[in-house]
Structure formats: structure tokens, C-alpha cells
Design a protein around this motif. Structure first.
Motif, PDB file in Angstrom:
ATOM      1  N   GLU A   1       0.835  -1.257  -0.146  1.00  0.00           N
ATOM      2  CA  GLU A   1       0.064  -0.001   0.031  1.00  0.00           C
ATOM      3  C   GLU A   1       0.537   1.148   0.015  1.00  0.00           C
ATOM      4  O   GLU A   1       0.356   2.450  -0.528  1.00  0.00           O
ATOM      5  CB  GLU A   1      -0.874   0.177   1.208  1.00  0.00           C
ATOM      6  CG  GLU A   1      -2.293  -0.380   0.985  1.00  0.00           C
ATOM      7  CD  GLU A   1      -2.860   0.171  -0.176  1.00  0.00           C
ATOM      8  OE1 GLU A   1      -3.110   1.309  -0.296  1.00  0.00           O
ATOM      9  OE2 GLU A   1      -3.320  -0.564  -1.191  1.00  0.00           O
TER      10      GLU A   1
ATOM     11  N   GLY B   1      -0.598   3.708   4.423  1.00  0.00           N
ATOM     12  CA  GLY B   1      -0.810   2.037   4.113  1.00  0.00           C
ATOM     13  C   GLY B   1      -2.192   1.679   4.652  1.00  0.00           C
ATOM     14  O   GLY B   1      -3.246   2.262   4.286  1.00  0.00           O
ATOM     15  N   TYR B   2      -2.114   0.404   5.374  1.00  0.00           N
ATOM     16  CA  TYR B   2      -3.245   0.032   5.925  1.00  0.00           C
ATOM     17  C   TYR B   2      -3.974   0.888   6.751  1.00  0.00           C
ATOM     18  O   TYR B   2      -5.170   0.407   7.400  1.00  0.00           O
ATOM     19  CB  TYR B   2      -3.035  -1.485   6.191  1.00  0.00           C
ATOM     20  CG  TYR B   2      -3.403  -2.474   5.317  1.00  0.00           C
ATOM     21  CD1 TYR B   2      -3.539  -2.320   3.834  1.00  0.00           C
ATOM     22  CD2 TYR B   2      -3.299  -3.678   5.831  1.00  0.00           C
ATOM     23  CE1 TYR B   2      -3.563  -3.412   3.059  1.00  0.00           C
ATOM     24  CE2 TYR B   2      -3.527  -4.843   4.824  1.00  0.00           C
ATOM     25  CZ  TYR B   2      -3.585  -4.557   3.372  1.00  0.00           C
ATOM     26  OH  TYR B   2      -3.936  -5.673   2.528  1.00  0.00           O
TER      27      TYR B   2
ATOM     28  N   ASN C   1       1.339   3.026  -3.213  1.00  0.00           N
ATOM     29  CA  ASN C   1      -0.030   3.950  -3.667  1.00  0.00           C
ATOM     30  C   ASN C   1       0.488   5.327  -3.924  1.00  0.00           C
ATOM     31  O   ASN C   1       0.549   6.091  -2.791  1.00  0.00           O
ATOM     32  CB  ASN C   1      -1.227   3.847  -2.733  1.00  0.00           C
ATOM     33  CG  ASN C   1      -2.371   4.192  -3.329  1.00  0.00           C
ATOM     34  OD1 ASN C   1      -2.577   4.813  -4.376  1.00  0.00           O
ATOM     35  ND2 ASN C   1      -3.622   3.781  -2.814  1.00  0.00           N
TER      36      ASN C   1
ATOM     37  N   PRO D   1      -2.586   7.998  -1.858  1.00  0.00           N
ATOM     38  CA  PRO D   1      -3.570   7.375  -0.753  1.00  0.00           C
ATOM     39  C   PRO D   1      -4.759   7.956  -0.294  1.00  0.00           C
ATOM     40  O   PRO D   1      -4.541   9.234  -0.320  1.00  0.00           O
ATOM     41  CB  PRO D   1      -2.424   7.158   0.260  1.00  0.00           C
ATOM     42  CG  PRO D   1      -1.372   8.196  -0.233  1.00  0.00           C
ATOM     43  CD  PRO D   1      -1.310   8.426  -1.554  1.00  0.00           C
TER      44      PRO D   1
END
Ligand SMILES: Nc1ncnc2c1ncn2[C@@H]1O[C@H](COP(=O)(O)OP(=O)(O)OP(=O)(O)O)[C@@H](O)[C@H]1O
Length: 367
Positions: A169, A181-182, A172, A175
Motif C-alpha cells: 500500500e 498504508g493499511y 499507492n 493514498p
């Protein structure tokens, strides 16, 4: 070369030797806070460092699970579904070990593609393992032992998928706001509770033709850093259980079904989410079994033709029946230092307390 059967496993002596060596190395846990801080600055240098860390860490974690899958009691290691899972772990171990040193961003990109593929390869581990365990539970006299193994196994899986997902992630280019990330750095538990409840209620409608209300109490402005997918999954499972209990208790009654109540409390140490229902509770004698895998009082309890899918999505077609909801939710809570407790008043209802560590500084528990 596909690693397919017990025979091929025993033939791959050199692979086995390497798995054993790596399985003895020390695992390194990371905390939610560390992941957030590190990922907030996804420069090439950081991505390279992260890939190099995973290149060393993932084979250690995967090797430990492969060894355990190979040494399960009661012949569980040789049940076809377990052999299949073991093959996936061996395959992934071999992929990681055959990837040479990560020196530049080109290597890093290639490595990221590879771990993405590893994550996908392991998508069906939960339902596949569940099949093997179901077959064994029918004959085993020692289900506790299996539950302990499954707790370790699934906890490790949560960690591996978190690490891979987080790294992937970070690539990305755009985002979503406040996401590292997550991890959502300003996650509103109230919003998550609302979405999870709606998902669970839709499922309840589909199954029973109606669904009790869910009332949510908490500060709408309160946020904290957490992984939205994990929180959604846990609340969804708890609300699903409560809806089912209330629905079944009041199905043939003239009374209006009492609502499920979700209370969100923001403490200094923990964010606690309580899910309360008046679904009649469960007998005290049944309490220890609640966190047992495959324990379910649902009529459509798991059979081999209907293995559980991965949990926590609206795509699950059934309201209950796998007996995985509570034990898996507790693992997700514990993964970041939280916990899940269930207290029941037989004849009245159930309270589930989901504690989430607010500071995010607890290290991953590494089985
Ligand atoms: N709120 C509740 N009220 C009454 N019984 C409950 C409640 N929550 C859980 N239980 C009992 O605990 C059992 C196990 O729950 P768990 O969530 O682990 O599995 P499940 O709901 O049966 O299946 P699934 O894997 O689909 O979640 C349930 O079958 C039910 O008997």
C-alpha cells in the motif's frame, strides 16, 4: 516445480533443511505506531529498507508455520486440505529465498510484485485449514491442542498479511486522506461501527426477513489510529452474533425485538467498544467453548460442502455456522495489543467488550 504431496515434501530435503534453519531464527515484531511513523514518509530509501526487512522477516515467519504444519498431532499434517496449505507456505518460502539481495528500486519493485502474489496465494488459507480441522475434530480427543495451534497459526497469518499489505500500500501514489498504508490515522470508531452494523443488518434481513435495530453511542468526533479493515471485521462479527441471538429469541414473539447497543468509550489506554444484546445469552457451561474454533450453535453448522469463507465480509452468505467469528476477532484485537471478552447473562443477554490499545505501541505477538 509444484510441491504437491507428502512424497514430494519428503523429497525436497534441501528445502526442508533450509526451512528448519530459518524457522529457528528470531522473528522481529513491529508496532502499529512504528508502522505509522515509518510509513508516513514512503521515500525510496524507506521503501528499500522496508523491502529488505521483509526479505529477511517473511521467510522466518513462513518457515515457522511450515514446520508447525508439518508436525501437527493426530495425523492432521497429512490431511489433504492441510497438505495443500503446507504447499502454499513452502512455495512462498522458496519464492522468498530464491529472490536475491534487494539493492535498488528496480529490485524493490520486483520484490513487491512477488509478495503481492504470495499474499494472493494464501487468500484461501482460512477455509482450507477449516476443512482439515473439521475432519480432525470429528475424531480427535484433544481439541484444545488444535485450538492453541490455530490461534498461533492464524495470528501469524494476520501479521504476515499486515506486513505485506502495508508495504504494498505504501506504493499507492494517491493514498486516501489520513491513510498510511493499511492504517487510518484518524479512524472514527463510530463510523466503522455504523458501517459494520449496516452490513450485519443486511445479512440478517437476507436470512430472517427482518433485523433488530442497532443503536450506537459515542463521540462522533473521536478518532484514533487503527486498521479500518480489522475494526470492521471485529465489530461486524460481534453485531452479527447479537442480531442472530435477538432475532432468534424474538422471532415468534409479539414483542418488538430490543435493539443491540454499541457503546464506544475513549479511555487513555484503551478504546473500548461494547456490543450488548438481549438475545438470551448463553449458559455458563457454554462460555469456555465460545472461543473454540468450529464451535457454533447455528443449525447450519459447518459441513464439508460449505466451508467458511474468509470472515468479515458481507459476501458471507450465512448469518452463522462456522464458529470462527469470535476466536478470529479476538486474534485481530490481540494483534495490536487489545483483547476481546464476552460476558453473558443466561436468560437475558450478552455483552462483548472489545478493547483496542489506543497508544499503538504494543509489539505484534509473534507465535
Ligand atoms: N451475542 C451472543 N448471544 C448468544 N450466543 C452467542 C453470542 N455470540 C456468540 N454466541 C454463541 O457462540 C457461538 C460461537 O460464535 P462465533 O461467532 O465464534 O461463531 P458463529 O457465529 O456460530 O459462526 P461464524 O463463524 O459464522 O461467526 C455461536 O454459535 C453462539 O452459540
Amino acid at each position: 516445480m509444484e510441491i504437491k504431496t507428502k512424497q514430494t515434501w519428503s523429497m525436497c530435503k534441501s528445502l526442508l533443511k533450509e526451512v528448519k534453519e530459518w524457522g529457528c531464527l528470531k522473528q522481529t515484531g513491529v508496532s502499529l505506531r512504528y508502522m505509522t511513523e515509518f510509513g508516513s514518509n514512503p521515500t525510496d530509501t524507506n521503501l528499500l529498507l522496508s523491502a529488505q526487512f521483509l526479505h529477511k522477516e517473511l521467510p522466518i515467519r513462513i518457515a515457522r508455520r511450515a514446520i508447525e504444519l508439518h508436525t501437527l498431532p493426530h495425523g492432521l499434517s497429512y490431511m489433504p486440505p492441510v497438505l495443500k496449505v503446507k504447499d502454499w507456505y513452502l512455495h512462498s518460502f522458496r519464492d522468498l529465498r530464491s529472490f536475491s539481495e534487494i539493492k535498488n528500486m528496480e529490485d524493490e519493485k520486483e520484490f513487491t510484485e512477488m509478495i503481492k502474489a504470495i499474499k494472493m496465494r494464501h487468500n484461501n488459507v482460512v477455509p482450507t485449514m477449516a476443512l482439515g480441522v473439521q475432519q480432525l475434530k470429528n475424531v480427535s480427543e484433544d481439541p484444545d491442542h488444535i485450538d492453541e495451534f490455530l490461534d498461533r497459526f492464524y495470528m501469524s497469518r494476520i501479521g504476515i498479511r499486515m506486513l505485506i499489505g502495508q508495504h504494498v500500500e505504501l506504493h499507492n501514489p494517491s493514498p486516501p486522506p489520513n491513510c498510511v498504508g493499511y492504517i487510518h490515522t484518524k479512524l472514527s470508531p463510530l463510523n466503522v461501527a455504523r458501517n459494520a452494523s449496516e452490513d450485519a443488518r443486511s445479512m440478517c434481513y437476507r436470512e430472517y426477513g427482518s433485523a433488530p435495530d442497532v443503536k450506537i453511542y459515542g463521540d462522533p468526533d473521536f478518532t484514533f489510529p487503527y486498521v479500518p479493515g480489522h475494526l470492521q471485521l471485529m465489530i461486524f462479527e460481534l453485531v452479527k452474533n447479537s442480531l442472530r441471538a435477538v432475532q432468534e429469541r424474538f422471532m415468534d414473539s409479539d414483542e418488538v425485538a430490543p435493539p443491540i447497543r454499541i457503546v464506544i468509550a475513549d479511555g487513555t489506554e484503551d478504546v473500548t467498544i461494547k456490543v450488548s444484546d438481549e438475545g438470551g445469552g448463553i449458559p455458563r457451561s457454554g462460555l469456555p467453548k465460545m472461543f473454540t474454533y468450529l464451535y457454533s450453535t447455528a443449525k447450519n453448522s459447518m459441513d464439508e460442502s460449505q466451508p467458511p469463507s474468509d470472515l468479515g465480509t458481507i459476501d458471507n452468505v450465512r448469518m452463522a455456522g462456522n464458529g470462527y467469528g469470535l476466536p478470529i476477532s479476538r486474534l485481530y484485537a490481540r494483534y495490536f495489543g487489545g483483547d476481546l471478552q464476552v460476558i453473558s447473562m443466561e436468560g437475558y443477554g450478552t455483552d462483548a467488550y472489545l478493547h483496542l490499545c489506543r497508544l499503538g505501541d504494543s509489539q505484534e505477538p509473534l507465535p
